[in-house]
Design a protein around this motif. Structure first.
Motif, PDB file in Angstrom:
ATOM      1  N   LEU A   5       2.706   8.176  -8.380  1.00 18.50           N
ATOM      2  CA  LEU A   5       2.466   6.713  -7.910  1.00 18.50           C
ATOM      3  C   LEU A   5       2.717   6.747  -6.346  1.00 18.50           C
ATOM      4  O   LEU A   5       2.816   5.562  -5.763  1.00 18.50           O
ATOM      5  N   LYS A   8       1.870   4.128  -3.562  1.00 10.66           N
ATOM      6  CA  LYS A   8       1.196   2.804  -4.116  1.00 10.66           C
ATOM      7  C   LYS A   8       2.614   1.863  -3.904  1.00 10.66           C
ATOM      8  O   LYS A   8       3.861   2.374  -3.908  1.00 10.66           O
ATOM      9  N   ALA A  32       6.492   5.480  -6.285  1.00 10.09           N
ATOM     10  CA  ALA A  32       6.106   4.084  -5.892  1.00 10.09           C
ATOM     11  C   ALA A  32       7.042   3.569  -4.809  1.00 10.09           C
ATOM     12  O   ALA A  32       8.176   3.845  -5.019  1.00 10.09           O
ATOM     13  N   ASP A  84       0.054  -2.948  -5.278  1.00  8.46           N
ATOM     14  CA  ASP A  84      -0.976  -2.123  -6.013  1.00  8.46           C
ATOM     15  C   ASP A  84      -0.447  -2.302  -7.550  1.00  8.46           C
ATOM     16  O   ASP A  84      -1.525  -2.116  -8.431  1.00  8.46           O
ATOM     17  N   TRP A 133      -8.699  -0.306  -7.172  1.00 11.67           N
ATOM     18  CA  TRP A 133      -7.462   0.219  -7.967  1.00 11.67           C
ATOM     19  C   TRP A 133      -6.511  -0.973  -8.123  1.00 11.67           C
ATOM     20  O   TRP A 133      -5.875  -1.288  -7.016  1.00 11.67           O
ATOM     21  N   GLY A 134      -5.969  -0.995  -9.179  1.00 10.95           N
ATOM     22  CA  GLY A 134      -4.664  -1.771  -9.501  1.00 10.95           C
ATOM     23  C   GLY A 134      -4.273  -1.767 -10.779  1.00 10.95           C
ATOM     24  O   GLY A 134      -4.985  -1.749 -11.771  1.00 10.95           O
TER      25      GLY A 134
END
Length: 263
Positions: A5, A8, A32, A84, A133-134
């Motif tokens: 990730l 993100k 992330a 995100d 994207w999400g």
């Protein structure tokens, strides 16, 4: 499976302890940048320090505030306009008989457990759709299907989360944004430990043993015959947040130990 990730940003509400903290840790470990949220600065600071120590190189920031308050939701969106991955984990529970629950408690449970996620999803989903994207995940519960007789006000909020996640997944169909609910069963969080502390003191059982006894008395359909740990739930949350879960949306993802007797 290598979940990456990197690049993100993930927001995990109510993430200073329990399933929220474990999810924040898992997302940070996957690369992330994670926004950790709690109601008080001491709890957020402690969570950030723990994450930094346990996840080398973790990219974590804190946001202090009660996200059941619409004004605080506006503040976090202003401070962090791009998210995100949204994990709607903030929630409360309480054992109380139906006839002892006043209107104010029904309203409080609804604002904390349901509307916090509604407001943040409404704020962030458009941007996710624009970027194609999400990931949005509601931390619901098996109690959304098996309404607990001693927590009816809690169970109804979890049913609401499951319905909202399904409906929002339909609304975002074809955008690249997935919406799911994760349904833990009894889980050894700090809140459950507090609930079981008298039993532990009375019997001398460990938390795990007391948790297993609670499960077998109150969730006798459990197939694992014990309470889950927070990492077992967080593993599902991280997967649902990943690129690999692109074909999983509108789903109720059960991490309930088989409590719910549905195929």
């Amino acid at each position: 499976m290598n979940i990456d990730l990197s690049g993100k940003t993930a927001l995990v509400t109510g993430s200073t302890a329990g399933i929220g903290f474990a999810s924040a840790k898992g997302l940070a470990a996957a690369g992330a940048r994670v926004i950790v949220n709690g109601r008080n600065a001491a709890g957020v600071d402690k969570a950030l320090k723990t994450l930094a120590a346990e996840v080398p190189g973790a990219k974590v920031v804190g946001f202090v505030g009660d996200l059941s308050d619409p004004k605080v939701c506006d503040q976090i969106v202003a401070e962090h306009p791009v998210v995100d991955v949204l994990i709607n984990n903030l929630g409360i529970f309480e054992l109380k008989d139906f006839f002892e629950i006043p209107d104010s408690e029904w309203e409080r449970f609804f604002q904390v457990n349901v509307m916090s996620g509604v407001r943040l999803s409404r704020a962030y989903a458009r941007g996710m759709a624009d970027r194609k994207w999400g990931r949005i995940v509601f931390i619901a519960s098996e109690s959304g299907f098996n309404i607990p007789v001693d927590m009816i006000h809690y169970g109804f909020t979890k049913t609401a989360q499951i319905a909202i996640a399904r409906g929002l997944a339909k609304r975002l169909a074809g955008t690249g944004v997935t919406v799911n609910s994760v349904l833990p069963g009894p889980t050894l969080t700090e809140g459950v430990a507090e609930m079981l502390k008298d039993e532990i003191a009375r019997t001398g059982k460990s938390l795990e043993e007391a948790g297993a006894a609670f499960v077998m008395e109150h969730r006798s359909t459990s197939l694992i015959q014990r309470a889950a740990n927070v990492d077992e739930v967080a593993n599902m949350v991280v997967y649902a947040s990943s690129p690999q879960a692109s074909a999983t949306t509108g789903a109720s993802l059960r991490v309930d130990g088989g409590v719910v007797d549905l195929l």
